[in-house]
Design an enzyme around this catalytic site. Structure first.
Site, PDB file in Angstrom:
ATOM      1  N   GLY A 184       0.814  -1.214   0.000  1.00  0.00           N
ATOM      2  CA  GLY A 184       0.000   0.000   0.000  1.00  0.00           C
ATOM      3  C   GLY A 184       0.840   1.252   0.000  1.00  0.00           C
ATOM      4  O   GLY A 184       0.525   2.230  -0.689  1.00  0.00           O
ATOM      5  N   LYS A 226      -2.002 -16.027 -11.551  1.00  0.00           N
ATOM      6  CA  LYS A 226      -1.102 -15.699 -10.451  1.00  0.00           C
ATOM      7  C   LYS A 226      -1.306 -16.653  -9.290  1.00  0.00           C
ATOM      8  O   LYS A 226      -0.344 -17.090  -8.644  1.00  0.00           O
ATOM      9  CB  LYS A 226      -1.319 -14.255 -10.001  1.00  0.00           C
ATOM     10  CG  LYS A 226      -0.385 -13.854  -8.870  1.00  0.00           C
ATOM     11  CD  LYS A 226      -0.615 -12.438  -8.386  1.00  0.00           C
ATOM     12  CE  LYS A 226       0.330 -12.095  -7.237  1.00  0.00           C
ATOM     13  NZ  LYS A 226       0.087 -10.737  -6.693  1.00  0.00           N
TER      14      LYS A 226
END
Length: 309
Positions: free
Chosen positions: A12, A186
């Site tokens: 983040g 993924k």
């Protein structure tokens, strides 16, 4: 576009920091200690793509969040998701877009149930980053991509607006019309990497040097591929070949972050990354021997860790 980034840790902090650096209106939802740290020293990023220090970034804490945002960029560990959902709820309005960057797929179901499927896009990122004790975000390799898109495959006006906001930032932003397949690709790779490195407590290169290590790795990859195929998201041959190459590279130091968390006695995403993969196999789960073994190993670790605590 008003953007709320959940957390200012490694992921983040990096992507949110790059957005803030590019002039976007970014606020970080953080805990009190991280808010104080950011106020005192700024958001510091160290990267081969360019270092930056962003003084006094805008922050807000749970309980003080009252305004809604256009975009919520959600990056957290899966085991923190229930609390994070409650913390971020006041920021989600009728037109808010949520782009989650968690691994796996189960979080989509959880977010859909809480906020409505129409607000939740697909998303994923590829980055190796860490947050040191001083609160500095260290970008560890060259990869720093963020992929997002409508789960329907539509190239919508709102998704285009997200791309426009991200396009000036110093990371690779990509609007995908196949985001669910991207996420499954993924997940297949990550579940294989996490499963085998946790099971063997070793990086890829050491596993390849061990008798039977390559066979075990490839069987786990095949188990994960089968689950994806059962869910109509089988990886393309080129994707599978790339995963196979990385997972069997001799002398590779690569390991999953889950293995590092496990070795440090920390919480792990056993249920979200490995358990949910197994659950989505349905009746075929009994035949997925390596995936079942990896999950049993992780759950035994959790039982011992919880018992010790």
């Amino acid at each position: 576009m008003r953007i709320l980034v959940i957390g200012a840790g490694a992921t983040g902090g990096y992507f949110g920091g790059r957005l803030l650096e590019s002039g976007q209106d970014v606020t970080f939802l953080v805990r009190a200690a991280r808010a104080a740290q950011l106020a005192a020293q700024g958001l510091v990023i160290r990267s081969s793509h360019g270092n930056t220090t962003l003084p006094s970034p805008a922050t807000v804490q749970a309980g003080a969040l009252h305004d809604t945002f256009d975009l919520v960029l959600l990056s957290c560990k899966a085991y923190h998701l229930p609390q994070v959902i409650e913390d971020m709820a006041p920021a989600v309005g009728p037109h808010t877009m949520i782009v989650p960057l968690l691994n796996g797929m189960r979080h989509l179901d959880v977010l859909d149930e809480r906020f409505g499927k129409e607000r939740v896009l697909g998303g994923q990122c590829v980055i190796a980053a860490t947050l040191d004790k001083q609160g500095v975000v260290h970008h560890l390799n060259q990869s720093h991509s963020l992929t997002f898109g409508e789960r329907s495959g539509e190239r919508s006006e709102r998704a285009e607006s997200v791309l426009a906001s991200m396009s000036q930032a110093r990371f690779e932003a990509r609007l995908s019309t196949t985001i669910l397949q991207d996420m499954w690709d993924k997940w297949v790779f990550l579940a294989s990497l996490a499963g085998i490195t946790c099971l063997m407590r070793a990086p890829v290169g050491d596993i390849m040097a061990a008798t039977g290590g390559e066979a075990a790795t490839l069987q786990l990859l095949e188990d994960c591929r089968r689950v994806a195929a059962l869910n109509q998201h089988a990886p393309a041959d080129t994707v599978l070949a790339r995963a196979c190459s990385v997972l069997t590279e001799k002398d590779s130091k690569l390991s999953a972050s889950m293995m590092r968390d496990l070795e440090q006695g920390g919480q792990i995403e056993a249920d979200h990354v490995i358990g949910d993969m197994l659950a989505r196999a349905g009746a075929d789960a009994e035949s997925l021997t390596m995936l079942r073994t990896a999950y049993a190993h992780l759950k035994a670790y959790e039982a011992r860790r919880d018992g010790g605590r």
